[in-house]
Design a protein around this motif. Structure first.
Motif, PDB file in Angstrom:
ATOM      1  N   VAL A 150      -1.060  72.784 -11.659  1.00  0.00           N
ATOM      2  CA  VAL A 150      -0.767  72.295 -10.705  1.00  0.00           C
ATOM      3  C   VAL A 150      -0.172  72.432 -10.141  1.00  0.00           C
ATOM      4  O   VAL A 150       0.732  73.760 -10.562  1.00  0.00           O
ATOM      5  CB  VAL A 150      -0.087  70.138 -10.715  1.00  0.00           C
ATOM      6  CG1 VAL A 150      -1.047  69.659 -11.676  1.00  0.00           C
ATOM      7  CG2 VAL A 150       1.567  70.662 -11.552  1.00  0.00           C
ATOM      8  N   LYS A 151      -0.279  72.584  -8.834  1.00  0.00           N
ATOM      9  CA  LYS A 151       0.982  72.999  -7.486  1.00  0.00           C
ATOM     10  C   LYS A 151       2.202  71.731  -7.080  1.00  0.00           C
ATOM     11  O   LYS A 151       1.830  70.853  -6.310  1.00  0.00           O
ATOM     12  CB  LYS A 151       0.307  73.385  -6.247  1.00  0.00           C
ATOM     13  CG  LYS A 151       0.756  74.192  -5.469  1.00  0.00           C
ATOM     14  CD  LYS A 151      -0.717  74.663  -4.526  1.00  0.00           C
ATOM     15  CE  LYS A 151       0.165  75.969  -3.249  1.00  0.00           C
ATOM     16  NZ  LYS A 151      -1.232  76.119  -2.848  1.00  0.00           N
ATOM     17  N   LEU A 152       3.332  72.158  -7.058  1.00  0.00           N
ATOM     18  CA  LEU A 152       3.891  71.884  -6.428  1.00  0.00           C
ATOM     19  C   LEU A 152       5.310  71.890  -5.599  1.00  0.00           C
ATOM     20  O   LEU A 152       5.346  73.255  -5.743  1.00  0.00           O
ATOM     21  CB  LEU A 152       5.437  71.446  -8.375  1.00  0.00           C
ATOM     22  CG  LEU A 152       6.101  69.908  -8.072  1.00  0.00           C
ATOM     23  CD1 LEU A 152       6.209  69.212  -7.863  1.00  0.00           C
ATOM     24  CD2 LEU A 152       7.312  70.972  -9.270  1.00  0.00           C
ATOM     25  N   ARG A 153       5.156  71.053  -5.130  1.00  0.00           N
ATOM     26  CA  ARG A 153       6.078  71.645  -3.512  1.00  0.00           C
ATOM     27  C   ARG A 153       7.245  71.134  -3.751  1.00  0.00           C
ATOM     28  O   ARG A 153       7.952  69.795  -4.153  1.00  0.00           O
ATOM     29  CB  ARG A 153       5.550  71.388  -2.805  1.00  0.00           C
ATOM     30  CG  ARG A 153       6.141  71.495  -1.083  1.00  0.00           C
ATOM     31  CD  ARG A 153       6.031  70.632   0.051  1.00  0.00           C
ATOM     32  NE  ARG A 153       6.435  71.044   1.548  1.00  0.00           N
ATOM     33  CZ  ARG A 153       5.856  72.265   2.460  1.00  0.00           C
ATOM     34  NH1 ARG A 153       4.782  73.081   1.709  1.00  0.00           N
ATOM     35  NH2 ARG A 153       6.756  72.116   3.148  1.00  0.00           N
ATOM     36  N   VAL A 154       8.811  71.531  -3.147  1.00  0.00           N
ATOM     37  CA  VAL A 154       9.768  71.553  -3.760  1.00  0.00           C
ATOM     38  C   VAL A 154      10.921  71.647  -2.400  1.00  0.00           C
ATOM     39  O   VAL A 154      10.412  72.757  -2.181  1.00  0.00           O
ATOM     40  CB  VAL A 154      10.903  71.949  -4.867  1.00  0.00           C
ATOM     41  CG1 VAL A 154      11.782  71.872  -4.953  1.00  0.00           C
ATOM     42  CG2 VAL A 154       9.966  72.072  -6.787  1.00  0.00           C
ATOM     43  N   ASN A 155      11.407  70.475  -2.287  1.00  0.00           N
ATOM     44  CA  ASN A 155      12.121  70.959  -0.615  1.00  0.00           C
ATOM     45  C   ASN A 155      13.080  70.772  -1.519  1.00  0.00           C
ATOM     46  O   ASN A 155      14.571  69.784  -1.897  1.00  0.00           O
ATOM     47  CB  ASN A 155      11.691  69.154   0.367  1.00  0.00           C
ATOM     48  CG  ASN A 155      10.861  69.391   0.564  1.00  0.00           C
ATOM     49  OD1 ASN A 155       9.997  70.532   0.664  1.00  0.00           O
ATOM     50  ND2 ASN A 155       9.549  68.521   0.463  1.00  0.00           N
ATOM     51  N   ASN A 156      14.598  72.061  -0.616  1.00  0.00           N
ATOM     52  CA  ASN A 156      15.886  71.358  -0.880  1.00  0.00           C
ATOM     53  C   ASN A 156      16.640  71.186  -2.318  1.00  0.00           C
ATOM     54  O   ASN A 156      17.239  70.657  -2.179  1.00  0.00           O
ATOM     55  CB  ASN A 156      16.318  70.678   0.673  1.00  0.00           C
ATOM     56  CG  ASN A 156      16.126  71.262   1.743  1.00  0.00           C
ATOM     57  OD1 ASN A 156      15.911  71.551   2.268  1.00  0.00           O
ATOM     58  ND2 ASN A 156      15.677  70.554   2.267  1.00  0.00           N
TER      59      ASN A 156
END
Length: 876
Positions: free
Chosen positions: A335-341
């Motif tokens: 999986v490709k994961l995006r994390v904000n702040n």
């Protein structure tokens, strides 16, 4: 008029870089002509000449319909040199235009100037799936100066086990998990990259990240190591090499633990800004260590890459506060994961699995065995962070994300379907939703198990190139995908696994030393070799592997007293209710494959003009057949006093009135080993075993399943073959579908605990061939698809069928639909192909292309489009 299109060099599309073999040229055809009667190939070392139709290196003009694997026969090709080529064709009336121009380029050939390098004392860790240590990822760099204007540049690189290449701060290419696996003690594959656009006059930097992959001590190898050779061509005509050597530097970085079974640990806090760019201060980095390495061979197969991006189908919060994501189908990748702040130092844990716990509240990872199947990402705490693994892959449908900062949404996670990027050439659909789902399961399973080798499964602590799985599905794979280059490479793996006594391993490359192979597994050598020739008219592979295949057959002969083969440990693997072949004797399947391989060897000898060998092995095959029938064929009285012929299995209890199995009788029926006077009896026993004893269900393991539908179809029972496929209760493919399968299971049973119960195995996928060969009726009957037999099966349960195959000659299409008592068939026969249409029993042709006609039961179709209307003349 016809024209060559889709030009290929060694099965690959232009540009083909880094060749280390004499190239062969192939093309498909388009236009209104019927047949290629002549070709002219030109090869030039400059674009201007080739565009003017001048082959200043080689020209070859011949009266021939051949369009596959035409070998270059000109002057010796030079290392690093690029060549242009194109083709002009003639049909039966006129010559057509030139094809588009294609390009190939030779690799270093014997001019290897670099050294294998590694890290002297890398940090290590224990992977629970292995007895030995693995190593943290290694980061290599080399800064260099270019003082002239660059014309072009190539990198030739192999990183064992897996690598990622950077130049001047940019990732090069989209290969992942490169190179494809091999036996690294014997050969490693190198990839070639055009890096012209990455370089600049002045300072430049190469960076390479190196991971473990399959280059691990448990498989007989040492630390990961790197070989790289950059060749820069300047506009003034000079050139310069920058190679891996003592001047390189190495360090660890943010990617820590990594392994294909383990997963990854990535600590973004340790990211090294500018490590792969000029001007970076690497004084604290280590000197590299020079080590020995294997010989290098060009990687002439489609690369592994991200081939599909999949959004979540469902996403929910578990009772434990973790997020669970369902991607809707079982795949291989990550999986490709995006994390904000997120906050610096927070750790996100990503776990992968094929199935969920019945509570739907957690993953069920029991069938992964010792595979950790977990990725960990430690945040650096700087705005938006994106994590995507590099040096691992997982088999999964479900993902659990633990300690994600904030709320995970479908916008912040996606699945990457990763596999060898083989070209899709086949397409099948019909009115039965169940059959379409079975076909989809086979295709998904096949792709998920193409990782530079054909693996058994993508999820647990195995993922081996089992020969049994490969041989059973080779025909299915070739109907669905362009497998020529892939299987050419895999034959090399099998050949390299061969011992002096002729034996080969159950798995190739032989990371597990399973010698000698079960004959039902070792047959992959003969089977893949034969289908490569038959589907792609590849004579070179026959020549390259003939002696080794002969040694393998001789090994079988030495281990077959009285022509009965006593080798074997798997046989008809995984019948319903068991892993082991219960009532089908190992000696029966092993001897049958001994006969099968001997017959193929004799046929190859005939093609290669080896008359003595052809006679010798055809005679041997006859002797094996006699021994097989003498030992296994039985004639007994049934309850009416009639003599019944069948092939004996293992009697498990006194209740076994006729101790036999579906597989015992399917195998000798398939290749006509049954004496003619017994054939009808044996087939009737098979029918009874299916319809009466097993209520029209499969009772076969992977071997019997491969052949049973074809045997039924060739003996007038296509209806029974279809009934088997349409079943939805256990054991059946429909049972898998009803229980949520999106890929095929390893077992007929729905098992989710520990043990041998993968939910993504392709070995039963051999049945997919039946959709193409019988339901749509497409059968190649001459090498290279030069002649095709079309005989569709108009099943009462099916309203329409559509099949398309991009053959080596061009697109072949067959579709039919039911209209009361009439059936309308649409057919497209490609150029350079002869079609034979066989009218199904109980039907007659009433019209072709809207013209009323009366045709015999079998007739020829020239290249072109046809609309054929058939009328039922009597009920079946």
């Amino acid at each position: 008029m016809i024209q060559a299109c889709d030009l290929r060099c060694e099965y690959l599309t232009s540009p083909v870089l880094g060749l280390d073999v004499i190239p062969r040229f192939s093309w498909r055809l388009k236009g209104n002509g019927k047949k290629q009667t002549r070709y002219k190939i030109i090869v030039s070392d400059n674009f201007d000449d080739i565009e003017r139709g001048i082959g200043n290196v080689w020209e070859s003009e011949k009266d021939s319909s051949k369009n596959l694997n035409i070998e270059y026969e000109g002057p010796k090709l030079k290392a690093y040199k690029g060549y242009y080529w194109r083709v002009k064709l003639w049909d039966e009336k006129e010559n057509g235009p030139w094809s588009e121009t294609a390009y190939f380029e030779m690799g270093p050939l014997e001019d290897w100037r670099g050294k294998w390098i590694t890290m002297p004392s890398p940090l290590s860790f224990k992977d629970p799936a292995h007895r030995h240590e693995l190593f943290y990822a290694m980061y290599f760099r080399k800064e260099f100066l270019l003082n002239k204007e660059v014309e072009k540049a190539r990198v030739y690189v192999s990183g064992l086990g897996v690598y990622e290449l950077h130049l001047n701060g940019k990732r090069v290419g989209n290969n992942v998990l490169d190179p494809a696996p091999t036996d690294y003690n014997k050969v490693a594959l190198y990839s070639t990259y055009d890096v012209t656009q990455y370089l600049t006059t002045g300072k430049n930097t190469i960076g390479v990240i190196l991971g473990n992959g399959r280059h691990i001590r448990d498989y007989g190898y040492s630390k990961p190591k790197l070989y790289l050779q950059l060749l820069v061509f300047y506009k003034d005509g000079s050139r310069e090499f920058i190679c891996s050597d003592e001047t390189w530097k190495v360090s660890h970085g943010p990617l820590k633990e990594n392994g294909i079974y383990f997963g990854e640990v990535y600590d973004a806090r340790d990211e090294i800004s500018g490590w792969d760019s000029p001007g970076f201060d690497d004084r604290n980095w280590s000197e590299v260590e020079i080590v020995e390495g294997p010989s290098l061979k060009a990687q002439l197969i489609p690369v592994i890459r991200v081939c599909e991006v999949i959004k979540p189908k469902r996403l929910w919060l578990s009772s434990r506060g973790t997020f669970i994501v369902d991607f809707g189908k079982n795949i291989s990748g990550w999986v490709k994961l995006r994390v904000n702040n997120g906050k610096r130092g927070e750790k996100i844990i990503i776990r992968y699995a094929e199935v969920l716990d019945p509570s739907m509240d957690r993953l069920d990872t029991r069938n992964l065995r010792l595979a950790r199947a977990t990725d960990e990402y430690i945040l650096k705490g700087q705005g938006v962070e994106i994590y995507e693994p590099r040096f691992t892959y997982h088999g999964f449908r479900y993902v659990e994300v633990e300690d994600y900062p904030g709320t995970l949404t479908s916008d912040n996670i996606e699945a990457m379907f990763v596999h060898t990027d083989v070209e899709k050439v086949g397409d099948f659909a019909c009115s039965s939703e169940l059959l379409n789902k079975i076909h989809s399961c086979v295709v998904n399973s096949q792709l998920a198990n193409l990782m530079g080798i054909p693996t058994d499964c993508p999820q647990r602590d195995e993922r081996m190139g089992w020969l049994g799985d490969a041989q059973l599905t080779v025909e299915e794979a070739m109907y669905n995908f362009d497998m020529a280059a892939f299987y050419t490479k895999y034959l090399m793996d099998i050949k390299l696994s061969q011992k002096e006594d002729g034996s080969i391993s159950d798995v190739a490359p032989p990371y597990w030393k399973r010698y000698p192979s079960d004959p039902a597994w070792g047959t992959a050598y003969a089977t893949i070799l034969w289908y490569l020739y038959f589907f792609y008219e590849d004579r070179r592979v026959l020549e390259e592997h003939y002696d080794s295949l002969k040694r393998y057959v001789e090994f079988l002969r030495k281990n077959s007293p009285n022509h009965l083969t006593k080798l074997g440990q798997h046989g008809d693997w995984c019948p319903p209710g068991d892993k082991f072949p219960k009532r089908t004797p190992l000696i029966l399947t092993s001897t049958w494959y001994y006969y099968h391989d001997t017959l193929i060897l004799s046929e190859i000898a005939k093609i290669l003009g080896k008359k003595e060998d052809e006679h010798e092995y055809r005679k041997l095959a006859g002797e094996i057949k006699e021994a097989f029938n003498r030992h296994f064929l039985r004639k007994v009285e049934d309850h009416t006093g009639r003599i019944v012929c069948f092939y004996r299995g293992i009697k498990l209890s006194p209740k076994d009135r006729i101790p036999t199995t579906q597989t015992c009788n399917v195998l000798p029926l398939w290749n006509k080993m049954v004496p003619e006077e017994c054939r009808e009896d044996v087939f009737k026993v098979l029918e009874r075993l299916i319809e009466v004893d097993n209520d029209t269900h499969f009772d076969t393991g992977i071997v019997g399943t491969r052949y049973i539908l074809e045997v039924l179809s060739e003996n007038g029972r296509k209806d029974l073959a279809l009934k088997l496929l349409l079943k939805e209760d256990y054991p059946s493919f429909g049972y898998m579908i009803k229980n949520g399968a999106t890929t095929l299971w390893e077992r007929w049973e729905k098992l989710e605990g520990t043990g041998m119960n993968s939910h993504n195995h392709v070995m039963l996928g051999s049945v997919d061939t039946w959709f193409y060969k019988y339901l749509s009726g497409i059968k190649p009957v001459a090498p290279g698809w030069k002649k095709i037999r079309i005989e569709p099966y108009f099943a009462d349960q099916i309203d329409f069928v559509s099949a398309k195959i991009k053959t080596p000659n061009g697109s072949l299409e067959v579709s039919w639909k039911k209209q009361n008592k009439e059936y309308e068939i649409q057919i497209i026969i490609p150029v350079n192909t002869v079609g034979i249409f066989a009218v199904p029993e109980s039907f007659k042709v009433s019209a072709i292309n809207s013209k009323q006609v009366s045709y015999p039961s079998e007739f020829e179709l020239e290249p072109g489009a046809y609309n054929i209307v058939l009328e039922r003349v009597r009920e079946c």
